[in-house]
Motif scaffolding. Structure first.
Motif, PDB file in Angstrom:
ATOM      1  N   PHE A  73       1.107  -1.222   0.088  1.00 59.60           N
ATOM      2  CA  PHE A  73       0.187  -0.218   0.057  1.00 59.60           C
ATOM      3  C   PHE A  73       1.024   1.428   0.021  1.00 59.60           C
ATOM      4  N   VAL A  74       1.644   1.479   1.070  1.00 52.74           N
ATOM      5  CA  VAL A  74       2.811   2.616   0.919  1.00 52.74           C
ATOM      6  C   VAL A  74       3.441   2.784  -0.146  1.00 52.74           C
ATOM      7  N   ARG A  75       4.583   1.341  -0.423  1.00 50.88           N
ATOM      8  CA  ARG A  75       5.330   1.115  -1.331  1.00 50.88           C
ATOM      9  C   ARG A  75       4.735   1.419  -2.797  1.00 50.88           C
ATOM     10  N   ASP A  76       3.609   1.407  -3.177  1.00 50.41           N
ATOM     11  CA  ASP A  76       3.601   1.181  -4.607  1.00 50.41           C
ATOM     12  C   ASP A  76       2.085   2.087  -5.318  1.00 50.41           C
ATOM     13  N   PHE A  77       0.943   2.759  -3.534  1.00 51.47           N
ATOM     14  CA  PHE A  77      -0.037   3.153  -4.283  1.00 51.47           C
ATOM     15  C   PHE A  77       0.026   5.341  -3.054  1.00 51.47           C
ATOM     16  N   VAL A  78       0.566   5.385  -2.005  1.00 47.88           N
ATOM     17  CA  VAL A  78       0.976   6.319  -1.298  1.00 47.88           C
ATOM     18  C   VAL A  78       2.220   7.100  -2.024  1.00 47.88           C
ATOM     19  N   PHE A  79       3.058   6.309  -1.924  1.00 47.70           N
ATOM     20  CA  PHE A  79       4.669   6.710  -2.574  1.00 47.70           C
ATOM     21  C   PHE A  79       4.624   7.247  -3.644  1.00 47.70           C
ATOM     22  N   PRO A  80       4.103   6.814  -4.800  1.00 48.08           N
ATOM     23  CA  PRO A  80       4.211   7.622  -6.249  1.00 48.08           C
ATOM     24  C   PRO A  80       3.167   8.376  -6.088  1.00 48.08           C
ATOM     25  N   MET A  81       2.375   8.919  -5.737  1.00 53.19           N
ATOM     26  CA  MET A  81       0.886   9.818  -5.222  1.00 53.19           C
ATOM     27  C   MET A  81       1.401  10.940  -4.597  1.00 53.19           C
ATOM     28  N   PHE A  82       2.332  10.812  -3.711  1.00 52.63           N
ATOM     29  CA  PHE A  82       2.477  11.820  -2.631  1.00 52.63           C
ATOM     30  C   PHE A  82       4.378  12.409  -3.420  1.00 52.63           C
ATOM     31  N   ARG A  83       4.828  11.101  -4.762  1.00 51.61           N
ATOM     32  CA  ARG A  83       5.584  12.451  -5.265  1.00 51.61           C
ATOM     33  C   ARG A  83       5.101  13.262  -6.636  1.00 51.61           C
ATOM     34  N   ALA A  84       4.000  13.197  -6.468  1.00 52.93           N
ATOM     35  CA  ALA A  84       2.778  14.140  -7.245  1.00 52.93           C
ATOM     36  C   ALA A  84       2.846  15.284  -6.365  1.00 52.93           C
ATOM     37  N   THR A 286       0.350  14.281   6.443  1.00 49.77           N
ATOM     38  CA  THR A 286       0.421  15.920   6.529  1.00 49.77           C
ATOM     39  C   THR A 286       1.959  16.292   6.383  1.00 49.77           C
ATOM     40  N   ILE A 287       3.065  15.572   7.625  1.00 48.50           N
ATOM     41  CA  ILE A 287       4.400  15.985   7.299  1.00 48.50           C
ATOM     42  C   ILE A 287       5.285  15.274   6.123  1.00 48.50           C
ATOM     43  N   LEU A 288       4.935  14.361   5.494  1.00 45.13           N
ATOM     44  CA  LEU A 288       5.760  13.953   4.551  1.00 45.13           C
ATOM     45  C   LEU A 288       5.072  15.066   2.917  1.00 45.13           C
ATOM     46  N   LEU A 289       3.944  14.937   2.643  1.00 44.07           N
ATOM     47  CA  LEU A 289       4.087  15.787   1.822  1.00 44.07           C
ATOM     48  C   LEU A 289       4.742  17.512   2.067  1.00 44.07           C
ATOM     49  N   ALA A 290       4.751  18.024   3.506  1.00 47.08           N
ATOM     50  CA  ALA A 290       5.521  18.773   3.853  1.00 47.08           C
ATOM     51  C   ALA A 290       7.349  19.122   3.256  1.00 47.08           C
ATOM     52  N   ALA A 291       8.009  18.087   3.900  1.00 46.88           N
ATOM     53  CA  ALA A 291       8.987  17.419   3.858  1.00 46.88           C
ATOM     54  C   ALA A 291       9.260  17.371   2.031  1.00 46.88           C
ATOM     55  N   HIS A 292       8.379  16.464   1.245  1.00 47.58           N
ATOM     56  CA  HIS A 292       8.356  16.503  -0.241  1.00 47.58           C
ATOM     57  C   HIS A 292       8.764  17.790  -0.557  1.00 47.58           C
ATOM     58  N   ARG A 293       8.033  18.816  -0.505  1.00 48.98           N
ATOM     59  CA  ARG A 293       7.653  20.308  -1.212  1.00 48.98           C
ATOM     60  C   ARG A 293       9.235  20.674  -0.753  1.00 48.98           C
ATOM     61  N   ALA A 294       9.396  20.617   0.769  1.00 51.87           N
ATOM     62  CA  ALA A 294      11.058  21.215   0.991  1.00 51.87           C
ATOM     63  C   ALA A 294      12.037  20.589  -0.065  1.00 51.87           C
ATOM     64  N   MET A 295      11.922  18.997  -0.509  1.00 51.46           N
ATOM     65  CA  MET A 295      13.258  18.199  -0.894  1.00 51.46           C
ATOM     66  C   MET A 295      13.373  19.019  -2.506  1.00 51.46           C
ATOM     67  N   GLU A 296      12.068  18.850  -3.175  1.00 55.40           N
ATOM     68  CA  GLU A 296      11.885  19.392  -4.359  1.00 55.40           C
ATOM     69  C   GLU A 296      12.513  20.833  -4.505  1.00 55.40           C
ATOM     70  N   SER A 297      12.548  21.950  -4.033  1.00 57.32           N
ATOM     71  CA  SER A 297      12.751  23.063  -4.104  1.00 57.32           C
ATOM     72  C   SER A 297      13.685  23.463  -3.854  1.00 57.32           C
ATOM     73  N   ILE A 298      14.687  22.789  -3.877  1.00 60.49           N
ATOM     74  CA  ILE A 298      16.714  23.112  -3.791  1.00 60.49           C
ATOM     75  C   ILE A 298      16.279  21.973  -4.836  1.00 60.49           C
ATOM     76  N   THR A 299      16.249  21.131  -5.440  1.00 62.87           N
ATOM     77  CA  THR A 299      16.572  20.301  -6.909  1.00 62.87           C
ATOM     78  C   THR A 299      15.703  19.967  -7.885  1.00 62.87           C
ATOM     79  N   LEU A 300      14.754  20.660  -7.682  1.00 61.70           N
ATOM     80  CA  LEU A 300      13.745  20.244  -9.305  1.00 61.70           C
ATOM     81  C   LEU A 300      14.539  21.601  -9.784  1.00 61.70           C
ATOM     82  N   ASP A 301      14.539  21.645 -10.829  1.00 62.10           N
ATOM     83  CA  ASP A 301      14.709  22.486 -12.196  1.00 62.10           C
ATOM     84  C   ASP A 301      13.444  23.740 -12.007  1.00 62.10           C
TER      85      ASP A 301
END
Length: 411
Positions: A73-84, A286-301
């Protein structure tokens, strides 16, 4: 569908009153063999009683499936969704929506394994889940027969369900003899409460609605600081400890719960057309979304990030409406996953009384250049005179438009 057309059906079975009644109703109405499937998605309930109840209702042991799907559930469904960074209508983290395609997928696998020609679910004819289940069924097994009892039977009230249960010696928990104050759906990502006392959108939810978080006012007076590690867009560790996907989300849920993080009172637009009010708790998400967006902020064009953000509402809508296995969701997922190649590093956060605050981020693939951004001497890294031509070129259409407007009497 004619009753005689169904030989064997795989039922998504929780062991509760509704699905136990459905089980017996399938046997009596369709005179078919029933296979029960109970998924452990981290809902926090003991699942052994579902197996026992299925046995009590005459289901053979080989036709009872109770599967631990938490890691999948987390690996193949939740995590792919949170990448977005998916949020439906800008707020909802899609905790119920993302669980349905996995349940449906496993039902179809069990149907293939047991030779069943039909599947059944307990979703009502008013909600989104009927759509999510059935779109997934048909995407994975186009010829499958689908039985949706709430669209077929005449058991239209809690009283009638209980009467049917009593007629057929189906055990009823004492608290089911009265009206439940609201309906709850839960998994490792979230808890959802809706209906009954929550239907009036002006009335504040009672504190008993919130089952996975403490009140922010009751959270500790000292912030909790954590570091979340990412690899290619997925969280892989907390505070230096590597964790499996399910274990990591479980840990984030604990941290979120203890700090009163992740409550949402929302009126949303259902796919079937009506508005509904739901109270959601998604502490770890909620924590994961904030962390992921922060990670993207310095790594995505910049343009890649903006394109991704522009596509997010469409991605979230597809998940909410049940199109997880549709080609357009797969296409968007491919784009999202490509964007995550460099989303690796660490994010530091403070958790405090309902708030998730990013306090630091670092990555071996960081696009952040201290040399270019500094207010001190950049030693020639950036020629500020270059900005003059850049601004003039971008202003050209504005100047031409303004001059044409003056000639035509406009502003």
């Amino acid at each position: 569908m004619r009753v005689k057309d169904v030989r064997k059906v795989v039922l998504a079975y929780s062991g509760g009153l509704d699905t136990s009644v459905i089980l017996k109703w399938l046997q009596t109405t369709y005179n078919c063999e029933v296979v029960t499937f109970t998924a452990d998605l981290g809902q926090g309930e003991e699942l052994a009683p579902a197996r026992d109840k299925a046995r009590l209702l005459g289901i053979r042991e080989e036709n009872i499936f109770v599967d631990d799907l938490r890691e999948e559930f987390v690996r193949d469904f939740v995590f792919p969704m949170f990448r977005a960074n998916a949020l439906y209508e800008g707020q909802y983290l899609l905790g119920t929506s993302i669980a349905r395609p996995l349940i449906a997928k496993r039902q179809i696998e069990i149907a293939e394994q047991t030779g069943a020609d039909a599947v059944a679910h307990g979703a009502t004819g008013k909600g989104n889940d009927q759509v999510r289940f059935e779109l997934a069924y048909y995407a994975l097994k186009p010829e499958v027969k689908v039985i949706a009892p709430w669209r077929e039977w005449d058991l239209t009230s809690r009283t009638k369900l209980i009467e049917f249960a009593e007629q057929h010696q189906i055990p009823i928990a004492k608290d089911k003899r009265g009206e439940a104050p609201f309906s709850v759906d839960a998994n490792l990502l979230h808890s959802s409460s809706e209906g009954k006392v929550l239907e009036e959108p002006w009335d504040a939810p009672d504190e008993m609605v919130w089952q996975r978080t403490i009140r922010p006012e009751d959270a500790p007076d000292r912030a909790t600081e954590i570091v979340v590690e990412f690899e290619r867009g997925d969280a892989v560790g907390i505070d230096g400890q590597r964790l499996s996907p399910a274990a990591l989300l479980t840990r984030l849920n604990q941290l979120g719960r203890d700090n009163g993080i992740g409550r949402l009172d929302l009126v949303e637009n259902r796919f079937v057309g009506m508005k509904s009010r739901g109270c959601y708790e998604t502490p770890g998400g909620t924590i994961l979304l904030a962390a992921h967006r922060a990670m993207e902020s310095i790594t995505l064009d910049r343009e890649a990030a903006h394109l991704k953000d522009s596509l997010m509402p469409r991605y979230a809508e597809l998940v909410y409406n049940g199109f997880w296995f549709a080609p357009e969701r797969r296409m968007l997922q491919a784009l999202v996953d490509e964007s995550q190649r460099s989303v690796t590093g660490e994010v530091r956060l403070k958790l405090y009384k309902g708030n998730t605050v990013v306090t630091g981020r670092r990555s071996p693939h960081s696009l952040y250049s201290m040399k270019h951004v500094t207010f001190e001497d950049d030693e020639g890294a950036y020629d500020q005179t270059d900005a003059q031509g850049f601004i003039k070129l971008n202003a050209l259409r504005l100047r031409l438009g303004a001059m044409a407007g003056r000639r035509g009497g406009g502003l």
